[in-house]
Design a protein around this motif. Structure first.
Motif, PDB file in Angstrom:
ATOM      1  N   GLU A 139       0.869  -1.174   0.000  1.00 10.69           N
ATOM      2  CA  GLU A 139       0.000   0.000   0.000  1.00 10.69           C
ATOM      3  C   GLU A 139       0.901   1.218   0.000  1.00 10.69           C
ATOM      4  OE1 GLU A 139      -2.297   3.252   1.965  1.00 10.69           O
ATOM      5  OE2 GLU A 139      -0.565   2.184   2.773  1.00 10.69           O
TER       6      GLU A 139
ATOM      7  N   ASN B 210      -6.596  -2.774   8.199  1.00 10.25           N
ATOM      8  CA  ASN B 210      -6.423  -1.743   7.177  1.00 10.25           C
ATOM      9  C   ASN B 210      -6.764  -2.271   5.785  1.00 10.25           C
ATOM     10  OD1 ASN B 210      -5.675   0.084   9.099  1.00 10.25           O
ATOM     11  ND2 ASN B 210      -3.489  -0.164   8.789  1.00 10.25           N
ATOM     12  N   LEU B 211      -6.459  -3.528   5.522  1.00  7.28           N
ATOM     13  CA  LEU B 211      -6.841  -4.102   4.227  1.00  7.28           C
ATOM     14  C   LEU B 211      -8.355  -4.089   4.048  1.00  7.28           C
ATOM     15  CD1 LEU B 211      -4.434  -7.135   3.723  1.00  7.28           C
ATOM     16  CD2 LEU B 211      -4.753  -5.209   2.157  1.00  7.28           C
TER      17      LEU B 211
ATOM     18  N   TYR C 165     -10.331  -1.726   5.115  1.00 12.42           N
ATOM     19  CA  TYR C 165     -10.618  -0.368   4.630  1.00 12.42           C
ATOM     20  C   TYR C 165     -10.322  -0.263   3.140  1.00 12.42           C
ATOM     21  CZ  TYR C 165     -10.454   1.382   9.520  1.00 12.42           C
ATOM     22  OH  TYR C 165     -10.673   1.623  10.855  1.00 12.42           O
ATOM     23  N   TRP C 166      -9.126  -0.716   2.768  1.00 13.68           N
ATOM     24  CA  TRP C 166      -8.627  -0.490   1.411  1.00 13.68           C
ATOM     25  C   TRP C 166      -9.331  -1.343   0.364  1.00 13.68           C
ATOM     26  CZ3 TRP C 166      -3.279  -1.029   4.010  1.00 13.68           C
ATOM     27  CH2 TRP C 166      -2.944   0.176   4.651  1.00 13.68           C
ATOM     28  N   THR C 167     -10.040  -2.387   0.806  1.00 12.20           N
ATOM     29  CA  THR C 167     -10.837  -3.178  -0.143  1.00 12.20           C
ATOM     30  C   THR C 167     -12.322  -2.864  -0.013  1.00 12.20           C
ATOM     31  OG1 THR C 167     -10.808  -5.033   1.419  1.00 12.20           O
ATOM     32  CG2 THR C 167      -9.159  -5.059  -0.356  1.00 12.20           C
TER      33      THR C 167
ATOM     34  N   ASN D  75     -10.028   4.027  -2.242  1.00 13.72           N
ATOM     35  CA  ASN D  75      -9.441   3.069  -1.312  1.00 13.72           C
ATOM     36  C   ASN D  75      -8.593   2.025  -2.022  1.00 13.72           C
ATOM     37  OD1 ASN D  75     -10.661   3.557   1.563  1.00 13.72           O
ATOM     38  ND2 ASN D  75     -12.350   3.875   0.148  1.00 13.72           N
ATOM     39  N   VAL D  76      -9.167   1.326  -3.002  1.00 15.30           N
ATOM     40  CA  VAL D  76      -8.483   0.160  -3.558  1.00 15.30           C
ATOM     41  C   VAL D  76      -7.244   0.534  -4.363  1.00 15.30           C
ATOM     42  CG1 VAL D  76     -10.644  -1.135  -3.589  1.00 15.30           C
ATOM     43  CG2 VAL D  76      -9.867  -0.008  -5.684  1.00 15.30           C
TER      44      VAL D  76
ATOM     45  N   ARG E 114      -5.018   2.537  -3.592  1.00 12.30           N
ATOM     46  CA  ARG E 114      -3.862   2.702  -2.700  1.00 12.30           C
ATOM     47  C   ARG E 114      -3.025   1.423  -2.647  1.00 12.30           C
ATOM     48  NH1 ARG E 114      -3.871   6.982   0.881  1.00 12.30           N
ATOM     49  NH2 ARG E 114      -2.520   5.781   2.276  1.00 12.30           N
ATOM     50  N   LEU E 115      -3.641   0.289  -2.972  1.00 22.40           N
ATOM     51  CA  LEU E 115      -2.949  -0.990  -2.922  1.00 22.40           C
ATOM     52  C   LEU E 115      -2.050  -1.151  -4.137  1.00 22.40           C
ATOM     53  CD1 LEU E 115      -5.970  -3.148  -1.739  1.00 22.40           C
ATOM     54  CD2 LEU E 115      -3.963  -2.510  -0.370  1.00 22.40           C
TER      55      LEU E 115
END
Length: 404
Positions: A262, A276-277, A279-281, A341-342, A344-345
């Motif tokens: 990330e 946190n994953l 959030y990001w997914t 969000n996604v 950022r990965l």
């Protein structure tokens, strides 16, 4: 086409209930996490824009735990029989609270919402609040991950940042975490600090790596509105130095086995931060505590963002509601909200996740996706949504294509 209730066109003859049923067919409730905000710190740092407040001589632990559980009670209708995959105690400095208080809270949460067998429970802690027995008690409660706010190991940098610990305490905190039984912990480390050179930034990073954390959050100091640094800005390194720090630091982390997954997160194999994953997914999360935010979906695919009363004195006032506001996301906002969000990965996500998390067909992204790919900001891969290296560096420019 005929207008729908929200002003969007819908197929002639398609009722609102039929439209919701169609959405539900392609929408599955995402995983559910819990964020718990504990807003007190020993003192407020000059760069911090989080909802944190200097603690008085005594913390209202009992009253605050009572309020947190009552706050959760008010949100239970949003759970929809899901189990919690993770819990994150953030702040502020949650490690100011006693193990007894956190234990009562965790017991109360589990009575209300079931835990997954492998639930990840993270507590934020600062080196200046570390006590061996206290952290051993935290581990005995089932808290199985720590996030330790180091920021720097260098005395002048810590002083400039207003931190209450010194470099020696930062090193001892990591050792004490391991001795207390935590085999999974994150170190928070900043770069681009006032007057920082490339060598100083890399020295901080090498010291952090030497402590063998399973995860590193390594990010650049930014000046945020409503902070002391915003009104009285320090002298930060020039852009070319910041760029050199970023490139050299990423190379060092990769060489030492910390894979970037990330924008500012680096982990050993199997140690990515699950909370946190989520959030990001674009997963769901309940938020309890002063100023906590939440993102919650219902079985029909409607997605609600909520936020709680910000000031601790108001949050603890039984005459005032816990929730300060809410907003239902509109259909045309969902692409931006999801991609914010996604993307950022570093590896992005499967393209099919867009429909799973929003209930919208992937075709909704076609036009903006093509433009972003043409600009070289989004990878050309029909099966995934992934920013290019340039897209990661200029993420705000990439997201502009998906604004409603």
């Amino acid at each position: 086409m005929t207008p729908a209730a929200n002003g969007k066109p819908q197929a002639a003859g398609e009722s609102d209930s039929e439209r919701l049923q169609l959405s539900a067919c392609r929408f599955a409730l995402p995983p559910l996490a819990l964020y718990v905000h504990i807003p007190w710190c020993v003192r407020k740092c000059p760069y911090c824009d989080f909802n944190s407040h200097a603690a008085g001589p005594e913390l209202p632990e009992e009253a605050y735990v009572d309020a947190l559980l009552a706050d959760l009670d008010a949100d239970l209708s949003q759970v929809h029989d899901r189990r919690l995959t993770s819990i994150f105690f953030g702040g502020g400095t949650p490690s100011l609270f006693s193990a007894k208080a956190l234990g009562r809270l965790l017991e109360g949460v589990e009575r209300r919402v079931a835990f997954e067998d492998d639930i990840e429970i993270t507590l934020e802690a600062n080196p200046g609040t570390f006590e061996q027995a206290k952290f051993r008690d935290y581990r005995a409660l089932g808290i199985n991950r720590l996030s330790i706010g180091i920021q720097s190991f260098q005395e002048d940098k810590l002083k400039a940042l207003g931190r209450i610990h010194d470099g020696g305490e930062a090193i001892r905190a990591a050792d004490m975490a391991r001795q207390a039984g935590f085999d999974n912990f994150n170190l928070d480390l900043m770069h681009g600090l006032p007057g920082q050179s490339l060598d100083e930034a890399l020295a901080d990073l090498r010291q952090a790596i030497a402590l063998a954390p399973t995860h590193l959050s390594w990010y650049q100091l930014t000046l945020e509105p409503n902070t002391l640094f915003w009104s009285q800005p320090p002298q930060l390194p020039e852009d070319d130095i910041l760029w050199d720090i970023q490139e050299a630091g990423q190379a060092l982390l990769a060489a030492e086995g910390y894979a970037q997954y990330e924008v500012s997160a680096y982990a050993r194999d199997g140690r990515r931060a699950r909370h946190n994953l989520n959030y990001w997914t674009f997963g769901d999360f309940l938020g309890i505590g002063a100023g906590a935010h939440a993102k919650l979906s219902d079985p029909h695919g409607r997605i609600l963002r909520t936020w709680k009363t910000r000031l601790p004195k108001d949050y603890l006032n039984p005459e005032k509601p816990f929730q300060a506001g809410e907003r239902l996301l509109e259909r045309d906002e969902l692409p931006f909200e999801f991609l914010m969000n996604v993307l950022r990965l570093t590896e992005g996500v499967p393209a099919a996740l867009f429909t799973q998390r929003t209930g919208l067909p992937l075709a909704e992204l076609d036009k903006a996706r093509h433009e972003a790919e043409t600009r070289g900001l989004l990878q050309t891969d029909p099966q995934r949504l992934t920013a290019t290296r340039e897209g990661q560096l200029f993420l705000n420019d990439l997201l502009q294509f998906f604004l409603p």
